[in-house]
Structure formats: structure tokens, C-alpha cells
Design a protein around this motif. Structure first.
Motif, PDB file in Angstrom:
ATOM      1  N   UNK A 322     -48.176-158.526 -60.601  1.00 25.76           N
ATOM      2  CA  UNK A 322     -48.804-159.733 -60.050  1.00 25.76           C
ATOM      3  C   UNK A 322     -47.825-160.742 -59.462  1.00 25.76           C
ATOM      4  N   UNK A 323     -46.530-160.631 -59.798  1.00 20.84           N
ATOM      5  CA  UNK A 323     -45.547-161.567 -59.238  1.00 20.84           C
ATOM      6  C   UNK A 323     -45.234-161.267 -57.778  1.00 20.84           C
ATOM      7  N   UNK A 324     -45.755-160.145 -57.263  1.00 17.60           N
ATOM      8  CA  UNK A 324     -45.698-159.781 -55.840  1.00 17.60           C
ATOM      9  C   UNK A 324     -44.270-159.770 -55.298  1.00 17.60           C
ATOM     10  N   UNK A 325     -43.999-160.566 -54.243  1.00 16.10           N
ATOM     11  CA  UNK A 325     -42.714-160.466 -53.554  1.00 16.10           C
ATOM     12  C   UNK A 325     -41.525-160.895 -54.398  1.00 16.10           C
ATOM     13  N   UNK A 326     -41.785-161.567 -55.504  1.00 19.29           N
ATOM     14  CA  UNK A 326     -40.713-161.859 -56.455  1.00 19.29           C
ATOM     15  C   UNK A 326     -40.044-160.561 -56.894  1.00 19.29           C
ATOM     16  N   UNK A 327     -40.841-159.501 -56.983  1.00 22.75           N
ATOM     17  CA  UNK A 327     -40.283-158.195 -57.359  1.00 22.75           C
ATOM     18  C   UNK A 327     -39.304-157.677 -56.310  1.00 22.75           C
ATOM     19  N   UNK A 328     -39.505-158.084 -55.057  1.00 23.15           N
ATOM     20  CA  UNK A 328     -38.581-157.659 -54.002  1.00 23.15           C
ATOM     21  C   UNK A 328     -37.192-158.229 -54.260  1.00 23.15           C
ATOM     22  N   UNK A 329     -37.138-159.491 -54.678  1.00 24.23           N
ATOM     23  CA  UNK A 329     -35.854-160.095 -55.049  1.00 24.23           C
ATOM     24  C   UNK A 329     -35.248-159.335 -56.222  1.00 24.23           C
ATOM     25  N   UNK A 330     -36.063-159.119 -57.247  1.00 20.84           N
ATOM     26  CA  UNK A 330     -35.581-158.430 -58.445  1.00 20.84           C
ATOM     27  C   UNK A 330     -35.070-157.030 -58.105  1.00 20.84           C
ATOM     28  N   UNK A 331     -35.720-156.360 -57.173  1.00 20.98           N
ATOM     29  CA  UNK A 331     -35.338-154.981 -56.839  1.00 20.98           C
ATOM     30  C   UNK A 331     -33.923-154.889 -56.280  1.00 20.98           C
ATOM     31  N   UNK A 332     -33.383-156.004 -55.771  1.00 19.98           N
ATOM     32  CA  UNK A 332     -32.045-155.998 -55.176  1.00 19.98           C
ATOM     33  C   UNK A 332     -30.949-156.388 -56.168  1.00 19.98           C
ATOM     34  N   UNK A 333     -31.308-156.639 -57.419  1.00 16.61           N
ATOM     35  CA  UNK A 333     -30.287-156.934 -58.424  1.00 16.61           C
ATOM     36  C   UNK A 333     -29.462-155.683 -58.705  1.00 16.61           C
ATOM     37  N   UNK A 334     -28.182-155.901 -58.984  1.00 15.06           N
ATOM     38  CA  UNK A 334     -27.282-154.788 -59.264  1.00 15.06           C
ATOM     39  C   UNK A 334     -26.370-155.134 -60.437  1.00 15.06           C
ATOM     40  N   UNK A 335     -25.784-154.096 -61.016  1.00 15.37           N
ATOM     41  CA  UNK A 335     -24.877-154.279 -62.138  1.00 15.37           C
ATOM     42  C   UNK A 335     -23.774-155.274 -61.769  1.00 15.37           C
ATOM     43  N   UNK A 336     -23.545-156.221 -62.669  1.00 12.12           N
ATOM     44  CA  UNK A 336     -22.513-157.229 -62.441  1.00 12.12           C
ATOM     45  C   UNK A 336     -23.053-158.559 -61.948  1.00 12.12           C
ATOM     46  N   UNK A 337     -24.287-158.609 -61.482  1.00 11.76           N
ATOM     47  CA  UNK A 337     -24.880-159.885 -61.071  1.00 11.76           C
ATOM     48  C   UNK A 337     -25.057-160.777 -62.297  1.00 11.76           C
ATOM     49  N   UNK A 338     -24.727-162.048 -62.158  1.00 11.77           N
ATOM     50  CA  UNK A 338     -24.832-162.997 -63.269  1.00 11.77           C
ATOM     51  C   UNK A 338     -26.040-163.896 -63.062  1.00 11.77           C
ATOM     52  N   UNK A 339     -26.906-163.977 -64.101  1.00 14.56           N
ATOM     53  CA  UNK A 339     -28.217-164.605 -63.972  1.00 14.56           C
ATOM     54  C   UNK A 339     -28.521-165.533 -65.135  1.00 14.56           C
ATOM     55  N   UNK A 340     -29.510-166.394 -64.910  1.00 17.97           N
ATOM     56  CA  UNK A 340     -30.241-167.039 -65.997  1.00 17.97           C
ATOM     57  C   UNK A 340     -31.697-166.625 -65.857  1.00 17.97           C
ATOM     58  N   UNK A 341     -32.254-166.124 -66.948  1.00 18.25           N
ATOM     59  CA  UNK A 341     -33.639-165.668 -66.966  1.00 18.25           C
ATOM     60  C   UNK A 341     -34.480-166.677 -67.743  1.00 18.25           C
ATOM     61  N   UNK A 342     -35.628-167.029 -67.181  1.00 11.94           N
ATOM     62  CA  UNK A 342     -36.608-167.891 -67.845  1.00 11.94           C
ATOM     63  C   UNK A 342     -37.844-167.030 -68.095  1.00 11.94           C
ATOM     64  N   UNK A 343     -38.267-166.908 -69.349  1.00  6.25           N
ATOM     65  CA  UNK A 343     -39.429-166.064 -69.576  1.00  6.25           C
ATOM     66  C   UNK A 343     -39.851-165.994 -71.029  1.00  6.25           C
ATOM     67  N   UNK A 344     -40.902-165.220 -71.273  1.00 10.61           N
ATOM     68  CA  UNK A 344     -41.474-165.094 -72.612  1.00 10.61           C
ATOM     69  C   UNK A 344     -41.105-163.750 -73.216  1.00 10.61           C
ATOM     70  N   UNK A 345     -41.011-163.737 -74.538  1.00 13.32           N
ATOM     71  CA  UNK A 345     -40.520-162.555 -75.246  1.00 13.32           C
ATOM     72  C   UNK A 345     -41.686-161.720 -75.756  1.00 13.32           C
ATOM     73  N   UNK A 346     -41.681-160.479 -75.339  1.00 17.00           N
ATOM     74  CA  UNK A 346     -42.648-159.497 -75.829  1.00 17.00           C
ATOM     75  C   UNK A 346     -41.984-158.691 -76.936  1.00 17.00           C
ATOM     76  N   UNK A 347     -42.771-158.335 -77.946  1.00 18.94           N
ATOM     77  CA  UNK A 347     -42.197-157.673 -79.120  1.00 18.94           C
ATOM     78  C   UNK A 347     -41.969-156.180 -78.906  1.00 18.94           C
TER      79      UNK A 347
END
Length: 437
Positions: A322-347
Motif C-alpha cells: 500500500x505504500x506504493x511508489x515509496x517501495x520504488x525508493x526502497x528497492x534502490x537501497x544497497x548494502x552500506x547505505x546508512x539510514x534512519x528508519x521510523x516504524x512499528x515493530x511486528x513480533x
């Protein structure tokens, strides 16, 4: 016991099949019109990860007394306007409100839904603000709230009474960051029928009133101010300036509202998020975690993307379909990229469901352009085998694997904040529009 002023908190009257707790605010205002309302009615969203929430996990609070100072409009029912005051005092008792509030709650809550467990509380003093922070970021238990509010006002529980947690937490909220929302409500005979709003008027309103946010999903070409549930709400407009909300509402064309109320809210504030190391995150929390990508995104059934980050400990992160084109950004992440993630924790499986992300730096990616040239004859050398480097067949010269000619790949993303499309955002998530302004 007489109190200076009185706070009324209500929660958990709605369900997936109807009603909205915010609707009761206008009913309370009408019922107690002989009293002055102090400040805006409050709509307080709590932990969005609570498994037993009805819909948006929002509670309301209204503050009554003898008003003074600036007077401003906060509600209209039919052709009658209601006002609130900046400040107030008084000599009121919670007893004066109990039966009137009970009548409204009992006549409006969804009795047949097992997840609807309403409660109201009428207090002379606010509980400590720690209750709000626990309720917006964690799990609070009913018995703890009962103990906390004991001797401070009156409460009434229905069914299992879990709504007392939200009702008391709404009263305890002391705003730091804040936003506002004008919520309009439908004529009773239209509840449960399709809403009719003119799309072009929503777009025009969004472009004109810059202090508002999350009005229209341009990516999905859909109106974002109207709910999909069969509740009384026609639409709601959120913003940073309450003075813009009535004109913004008036700009919307289509079905006419029967009433409206302006709320002070914690929506769009990120107050549900808490900074954590990966080793310390736990289910039902909403977290901010820093990390480096250690496994690039992979697509799973349903179109969701999963990638892994590490800060010494690892966790999977998910960007859902459902996040749609946000996934396009995520799809271009690669090993070594440094991020801050904001989100909820699933068990299970342990995952951070991404609400937004900030890219701090991108790893440099090199792409092989060609084999090295022989330093003697100038011709391209040939591979000597897997991880064996290169050799010139003519000159018998050898070169190491790293001598191949490589170029830096241009990344299609850049450092900065990224968020899902409007329709996929949570009530509490702070939109980038508010971060960047």
C-alpha cells in the motif's frame, strides 16, 4: 467536591462497522451548552499498534468551566454556532456532568461489537502526563489506570471498560507539538452510504491552504480527507493553523455536512515514536532506529519489500504494497547505505514496518566497465579464471582482479527523507511537509 473546572474524557465508542468517538464531542457540546468550553476539544491518538483497537485508536477530551479571554468558534450543528474560550476557571462538580455524558455514550456506542468497550471519565484534575506518554508509546493496563484516577472524579465503564485507558490518557495529554483537524459529519440518513465529494475542489483546497496536509493522494489520484468506513464522518481536514480550517472546509464541494467540530490533536506529530537500539526494540512499539543496510531489498508475495539493517544487531524492515511508489525508493537501497528508519515493530516475524525513512549516506557502487589493458602490448587482457585475475595470452603478463576498469554507478536515489503515499500514512506519523517546514 467542587472543582475549578471539569475535564470530560471519552473513548472506544466506535467500531469497524460504524460510529466515531469524535462525533460524541459535538453531542457533549450541545448537551452542556450552558457551560463554557475552555480551549479546543481534543482528539488524542494513542498507540497505533494496540491489537484490540477499534479503528484509529483516538480518544476525546473536553474542558468545561467559566470562560474568559479570546472567544473563537469550535463547532456548528445545523445553523447554530458554538464557541470556546482561551482560558477559564469555575466552580464545577463532576457530578453535574455524569448523567448527561452517560446518556450520550449509552445512546451512541456500538453495543454489538465485541471490540467496542467504552468508558468515560469526568475529572477535576488532569492525571500526570506520564499516562499519555505510556499510552501513545506502549501498553497501559486498565487496573493501573483505575488506581491512578482513584479519588479524582467519576468514571463509568461499559462491557470490559477498556476505554477508560484512552479516556483518561486523552485528559492527561499536555501538548508539545500539536495540529488541528476540522471534522465534518453527515446527515443521519446518509450514514453508511457512499460519500460524494468533488475531487477537483479537494485538489484546489489543498493547493490554496498551505497550512493543511494529507488532503489528496496525487500518486493514487484519490481523495484522502474522507474515510471509507460507514461512520458519521463526511471528511476531515488537518492542518497547523486552525484559522485556515473553516475556509478550507467551505472550499469543498459535494455532499453538505450537517455539523462540524474543530479539534486540537496530536496527529502528525510522531509522538508515538521512541529512539531505540535494534537490540532493545519490542513488539507493539513504534521506534526510530539508525542502521546500515546489510541485505538489499527483496520482493515477497504481495509486492512487499523486505531489507535488513544493522547497528551491530540486525532487524528486517518492510515496505508494504500500500505504500506504493515509496517501495520504488526502497528497492534502490544497497548494502552500506546508512539510514534512519521510523516504524512499528511486528513480533512474528520480527520486523520494523517502515512509516518513513531518512537516507544519511549512500554507499559507492562500482561497476566493471572492462578488463585491464596489458601494459606491454596494450590489448585487453583475458580472465584467468574465477577470482584468479587476468592475463595477456600474448605477453603472459598477469594482473590482479582489482585491476579491472570500473566506473562509479549513479544512484537513482539521494540522501533525504522519504515517506509513503498519503493514503498509507498513519494518523500520528509526521508528514515530511511538517518536518521540512
Amino acid at each position: 467536591m467542587l472543582a475549578m473546572t471539569v475535564y470530560v474524557g471519552i473513548d472506544d465508542t466506535d467500531s469497524q462497522t460504524g460510529m466515531c468517538t469524535t462525533y460524541l464531542a459535538s453531542e457533549i457540546i450541545k448537551e452542556f451548552e450552558e457551560y463554557d468550553l475552555i480551549g479546543y476539544p481534543r482528539l488524542v491518538r494513542l498507540n497505533p499498534n494496540i491489537p484490540w483497537k477499534t479503528r484509529g485508536n483516538g480518544a476525546i477530551c473536553l474542558h468545561f468551566g467559566k470562560g474568559w479571554g479570546k472567544k473563537f468558534p469550535i463547532c456548528r450543528i445545523g445553523n447554530k454556532d458554538y464557541f470556546a474560550f482561551e482560558r477559564g476557571n469555575g466552580n464545577l462538580s463532576p457530578d453535574e456532568f455524569e448523567e448527561g455524558v452517560a446518556k450520550i455514550v449509552e445512546s451512541h456506542f456500538m453495543t454489538d461489537d465485541r471490540n467496542t468497550n467504552p468508558a468515560f471519565i469526568i475529572m477535576s484534575r488532569k492525571p500526570t502526563s506520564s499516562l499519555y506518554w505510556r499510552a501513545v508509546r506502549g501498553i497501559v493496563y486498565l487496573e493501573d489506570v483505575k488506581e491512578m484516577v482513584s479519588g479524582n472524579g467519576i468514571y463509568r465503564l461499559y462491557k470490559n471498560g477498556r476505554g477508560l485507558i484512552g479516556a483518561a490518557s486523552a485528559v492527561s495529554w499536555r501538548p508539545r507539538d500539536r495540529t488541528y483537524e476540522i471534522i465534518t459529519y453527515r446527515q443521519g440518513e446518509k450514514w453508511g452510504t457512499q460519500r460524494t465529494l468533488k475531487k477537483s475542489s479537494v485538489i484546489a483546497m489543498d493547493r490554496k491552504f498551505k497550512s493543511t496536509f494529507n488532503n489528496y493522494d496525487y500518486e493514487e489520484d484519490s481523495i484522502a480527507i474522507a474515510p471509507n468506513s460507514p461512520c458519521p464522518v463526511l471528511f476531515g481536514i488537518r492542518g497547523d493553523n486552525p484559522n485556515d480550517l473553516v475556509p478550507a472546509m467551505s472550499a469543498i464541494r459535494g455532499e453538505k455536512a450537517q455539523r462540524w467540530t474543530i479539534f486540537l490533536t496530536n496527529q502528525g506529530t510522531d509522538e508515538h515514536l521512541v529512539k531505540r537500539r535494534i537490540r532493545d526494540i519490542a513488539k507493539n512499539q513504534s521506534v526510530i532506529v539508525d542502521g546500515t543496510v546489510v541485505e538489499r531489498p527483496r520482493r515477497i508475495l504481495g509486492g512487499h519489500l523486505i531489507f535488513r539493517i544493522s547497528d551491530g544487531d540486525d532487524v528486517d524492515c518492510a515496505a508494504y504494497e500500500p505504500s506504493k511508489n515509496f517501495r520504488e525508493v526502497v528497492s534502490h537501497l544497497r548494502e552500506g547505505d546508512e539510514l534512519t528508519i521510523y516504524g512499528s515493530v511486528r513480533d512474528k516475524p520480527r520486523t520494523v514496518n517502515v512509516e518513513k525513512l531518512q537516507i544519511h549516506s549512500l554507499a559507492t557502487i562500482k561497476k566493471k566497465q572492462g578488463n585491464p589493458e596489458c601494459p606491454q602490448c596494450g590489448k585487453r587482457m583475458k580472465s584467468a579464471g574465477s577470482n584468479a585475475g587476468y592475463r595477456c595470452r600474448k605477453c603472459h603478463v598477469h594482473a590482479k582482479e582489482g585491476m579491472a576498469k570500473r566506473i562509479t554507478v549513479r544512484r537513482p536515489i539521494s540522501p533525504g527523507f522519504y515517506e509513503p503515499t498519503v493514503s498509507a500514512r498513519r494518523h500520528l506519523s509526521k508528514p515530511l511537509k511538517r518536518i521540512q517546514n
